[in-house]
Design a protein around this motif. Structure first.
Motif, mmCIF file in Angstrom:
data_model
loop_
_atom_site.group_PDB
_atom_site.id
_atom_site.type_symbol
_atom_site.label_atom_id
_atom_site.label_comp_id
_atom_site.label_asym_id
_atom_site.label_seq_id
_atom_site.Cartn_x
_atom_site.Cartn_y
_atom_site.Cartn_z
ATOM 1 N N GLY A 55 52.321 -56.161 -77.128
ATOM 2 C CA GLY A 55 53.243 -55.097 -77.448
ATOM 3 C C GLY A 55 52.912 -53.764 -76.843
ATOM 4 O O GLY A 55 53.615 -52.793 -77.060
ATOM 5 N N ARG A 56 51.836 -53.697 -76.077
ATOM 6 C CA ARG A 56 51.472 -52.418 -75.495
ATOM 7 C C ARG A 56 52.260 -52.149 -74.225
ATOM 8 O O ARG A 56 52.858 -53.038 -73.624
ATOM 9 C CB ARG A 56 49.959 -52.404 -75.203
ATOM 10 C CG ARG A 56 49.144 -52.369 -76.485
ATOM 11 C CD ARG A 56 47.683 -52.603 -76.210
ATOM 12 N NE ARG A 56 46.905 -52.483 -77.445
ATOM 13 C CZ ARG A 56 45.633 -52.797 -77.538
ATOM 14 N NH1 ARG A 56 44.984 -53.241 -76.502
ATOM 15 N NH2 ARG A 56 45.007 -52.659 -78.678
ATOM 16 N N LEU A 57 52.211 -50.916 -73.780
ATOM 17 C CA LEU A 57 53.000 -50.510 -72.638
ATOM 18 C C LEU A 57 52.515 -51.194 -71.373
ATOM 19 O O LEU A 57 51.315 -51.343 -71.150
ATOM 20 C CB LEU A 57 52.921 -48.989 -72.469
ATOM 21 C CG LEU A 57 53.439 -48.179 -73.657
ATOM 22 C CD1 LEU A 57 53.196 -46.711 -73.420
ATOM 23 C CD2 LEU A 57 54.904 -48.435 -73.880
ATOM 24 N N PRO A 58 53.435 -51.615 -70.493
ATOM 25 C CA PRO A 58 53.021 -52.315 -69.278
ATOM 26 C C PRO A 58 52.459 -51.362 -68.244
ATOM 27 O O PRO A 58 52.773 -50.180 -68.229
ATOM 28 C CB PRO A 58 54.326 -52.942 -68.790
ATOM 29 C CG PRO A 58 55.389 -52.006 -69.272
ATOM 30 C CD PRO A 58 54.886 -51.486 -70.601
ATOM 31 N N PRO A 113 44.970 -55.847 -68.420
ATOM 32 C CA PRO A 113 45.993 -55.990 -67.378
ATOM 33 C C PRO A 113 47.390 -55.579 -67.822
ATOM 34 O O PRO A 113 48.217 -55.198 -66.992
ATOM 35 C CB PRO A 113 45.937 -57.491 -67.046
ATOM 36 C CG PRO A 113 44.537 -57.888 -67.346
ATOM 37 C CD PRO A 113 44.168 -57.087 -68.570
ATOM 38 N N ASP A 114 47.673 -55.645 -69.126
ATOM 39 C CA ASP A 114 49.011 -55.318 -69.625
ATOM 40 C C ASP A 114 49.148 -53.894 -70.134
ATOM 41 O O ASP A 114 50.257 -53.445 -70.407
ATOM 42 C CB ASP A 114 49.397 -56.277 -70.760
ATOM 43 C CG ASP A 114 49.520 -57.715 -70.298
ATOM 44 O OD1 ASP A 114 50.022 -57.928 -69.180
ATOM 45 O OD2 ASP A 114 49.094 -58.619 -71.039
ATOM 46 N N PHE A 115 48.042 -53.201 -70.283
ATOM 47 C CA PHE A 115 48.119 -51.856 -70.872
ATOM 48 C C PHE A 115 46.925 -51.022 -70.428
ATOM 49 O O PHE A 115 45.773 -51.449 -70.543
ATOM 50 C CB PHE A 115 48.134 -51.949 -72.396
ATOM 51 C CG PHE A 115 48.161 -50.607 -73.078
ATOM 52 C CD1 PHE A 115 49.374 -49.971 -73.322
ATOM 53 C CD2 PHE A 115 46.997 -49.964 -73.466
ATOM 54 C CE1 PHE A 115 49.413 -48.736 -73.943
ATOM 55 C CE2 PHE A 115 47.029 -48.730 -74.092
ATOM 56 C CZ PHE A 115 48.239 -48.119 -74.327
ATOM 57 N N ILE A 116 47.217 -49.852 -69.897
ATOM 58 C CA ILE A 116 46.175 -48.882 -69.569
ATOM 59 C C ILE A 116 46.666 -47.520 -70.029
ATOM 60 O O ILE A 116 47.630 -46.986 -69.485
ATOM 61 C CB ILE A 116 45.861 -48.843 -68.059
ATOM 62 C CG1 ILE A 116 45.356 -50.197 -67.573
ATOM 63 C CG2 ILE A 116 44.822 -47.771 -67.748
ATOM 64 C CD1 ILE A 116 45.056 -50.241 -66.084
ATOM 65 N N ASN A 117 46.009 -46.976 -71.040
ATOM 66 C CA ASN A 117 46.401 -45.647 -71.523
ATOM 67 C C ASN A 117 45.341 -45.149 -72.497
ATOM 68 O O ASN A 117 44.378 -45.854 -72.817
ATOM 69 C CB ASN A 117 47.773 -45.671 -72.191
ATOM 70 C CG ASN A 117 48.551 -44.373 -71.982
ATOM 71 O OD1 ASN A 117 47.961 -43.299 -71.966
ATOM 72 N ND2 ASN A 117 49.866 -44.481 -71.834
ATOM 73 N N THR A 118 45.530 -43.951 -72.982
ATOM 74 C CA THR A 118 44.588 -43.325 -73.907
ATOM 75 C C THR A 118 45.055 -43.528 -75.344
ATOM 76 O O THR A 118 46.199 -43.208 -75.682
ATOM 77 C CB THR A 118 44.451 -41.827 -73.601
ATOM 78 O OG1 THR A 118 43.888 -41.674 -72.288
ATOM 79 C CG2 THR A 118 43.559 -41.131 -74.606
ATOM 80 N N LEU A 119 44.165 -44.093 -76.174
ATOM 81 C CA LEU A 119 44.447 -44.334 -77.582
ATOM 82 C C LEU A 119 43.400 -43.715 -78.500
ATOM 83 O O LEU A 119 43.632 -43.602 -79.705
ATOM 84 C CB LEU A 119 44.495 -45.849 -77.862
ATOM 85 C CG LEU A 119 45.519 -46.682 -77.097
ATOM 86 C CD1 LEU A 119 45.334 -48.163 -77.413
ATOM 87 C CD2 LEU A 119 46.940 -46.242 -77.432
#
Length: 406
Positions: free
Chosen positions: A12-15, A348-354
């Motif tokens: 469900g994370r951003l692509p 691979p499906d999500f790269i971002n700051t959490l």
């Protein structure tokens, strides 16, 4: 149940469309533990870098009117969520508990922070508590509600700080608050809490009802708010070179990008609890304690939870109105200094700051260095995490703070 929940979290994370060469690496100060070429876990140990340039040698400043301490926040990835089917990009050997546990312990030991705020800790009694004690750390811990096996822990150096008070945060208490409210009708509550953040992730057609985590009707606010998430907050007396009380808090906010209303309700409840705890500490110990809040907020820079935490403004309504205005002013350490990092979570499906470290602005407290993070084309993160260099899908973030005697 937990495995399926984690798979939804990953799906469900951003692509991410690509990891390309447009982001260039800069020279970084890193250390690697032993065993990289032999197939053993070899965690990358990055350095704390002063905000005025250079690498800090140690947390101690040697100045009689200045306290310096380092804090690291890290979602270590609970072993209960580690399955090859959920992390097909990760080498199987580095997913095994024996390898991961030692890699995490090595990483924490080499970072040498005065405080560690860890999320997704699921082997606390059997592994982390005992092993961290061997390295000079005491700890406090809260396990998630319900049948969840992981939780949040704060580990602190016994020679650096003394625990004065602690309280846990149970976000399931939002259900009791909801049932106690009389100013908002049940229809309005249901309407508000089912107003989802459509378009938040790539799998919006995947109904949250299909997950065993969502027992009952998700349109019922009492079901919707019961996510079994927790936090922990504590007051510590720093010992050297003079005594000063500081409040630290650690939390893990709900993951689902489609349930932004729940995440925002948790953020509001979190700050409400922190405000009450800060008042209690101030009254009991006759002080004005600075506050540092860290954790995995499952929220990207600029979204509703992030904006609320730093400004108190939110365009999203919630039936849980803990306070009408932001109870505590907070700054993000990275945004306050060099800007939020491009990512703290990398698959691979999500790269971002959490993940974030927030602090209350104060005349006596300021960040003086931050833990360096990799860039997108760093070899140790290519292909996604976990891997041999990083035992979790998250990166540790850290800051060194300075308290000046008033």
């Amino acid at each position: 149940m937990l495995i399926w929940t984690k798979s939804l979290a990953l799906a469900g994370r951003l692509p991410v469309s690509t990891i390309n060469g447009s982001v260039r690496s800069k020279k970084m100060s890193t250390r690697t533990s032993t065993g990289g070429s032999s197939g053993k876990a070899a965690p990358i140990i990055r350095e704390f870098v002063r905000l005025d340039g250079g690498v800090t040698a140690s947390a101690g400043g040697g100045q009689p009117d200045v306290i310096k301490f380092r804090l690291v926040s890290y979602n270590i990835l609970a072993q209960v969520y580690v399955k090859s089917s959920l992390f097909p990009h990760s080498p199987s050997p580095c997913l095994r508990w024996k390898a991961r546990s030692q890699a995490i312990l090595t990483l924490l030991k080499n970072l040498g922070a005065d405080f560690f705020c860890l999320q997704e800790v699921d082997e606390y009694d059997s592994f982390y508590k005992r092993n961290m004690e061997d390295h000079g750390y005491s700890s406090i811990y809260v396990q998630r509600s319900g049948q969840k096996r992981d939780g949040c822990g704060i580990f602190y150096k016994k020679n650096c700080a003394e625990l004065l008070a602690e309280e846990t945060i149970e976000y399931n208490d939002l259900v009791d608050l909801l049932e106690g409210e009389t100013s908002v009708s049940a229809d309005k509550q249901s309407e508000t809490l089912t107003n989802k953040n459509n378009g938040a992730g790539p799998n919006n057609d995947m109904s949250v009802k299909s997950s065993p985590e969502h027992h009952g009707d998700p349109n019922d606010p009492r079901v919707r708010l019961k996510r079994d998430c927790v936090g922990i907050m504590a007051a510590f007396k720093l010992k050297d070179p003079f005594h000063h009380i500081v409040i630290l808090a650690n939390t893990h906010i709900y993951w689902d990008p489609e349930w932004a209303d729940v995440k925002l309700a948790q953020a509001k409840y979190l700050l409400s609890c922190l405000a009450q705890f800060k008042t209690m500490v101030a009254d009991k110990f006759e002080c004005t304690p600075p506050l540092i809040l860290s954790g995995d907020f499952n929220s990207t820079p600029g979204d509703k939870v992030y904006q609320y935490l730093i400004s108190g403004n939110s365009s999203s309504e919630s039936s849980i109105r803990c306070l009408e205005e932001l109870p505590l002013p907070l700054h993000s350490v990275h945004a306050f200094t060099r800007g939020e990092p491009p990512f703290t979570n990398c698959t691979p499906d999500f790269i971002n700051t959490l993940d974030y470290i927030f602090f209350s602005p104060s005349d006596c407290l300021k960040p003086v260095s931050i833990l360096e993070l990799p860039v997108l084309d760093s070899p140790d993160v290519m292909g996604g995490l976990p891997n041999y260099n990083h035992p979790s899908d998250h990166l540790p973030i850290g800051a060194e703070f300075e308290i000046t005697r008033g």
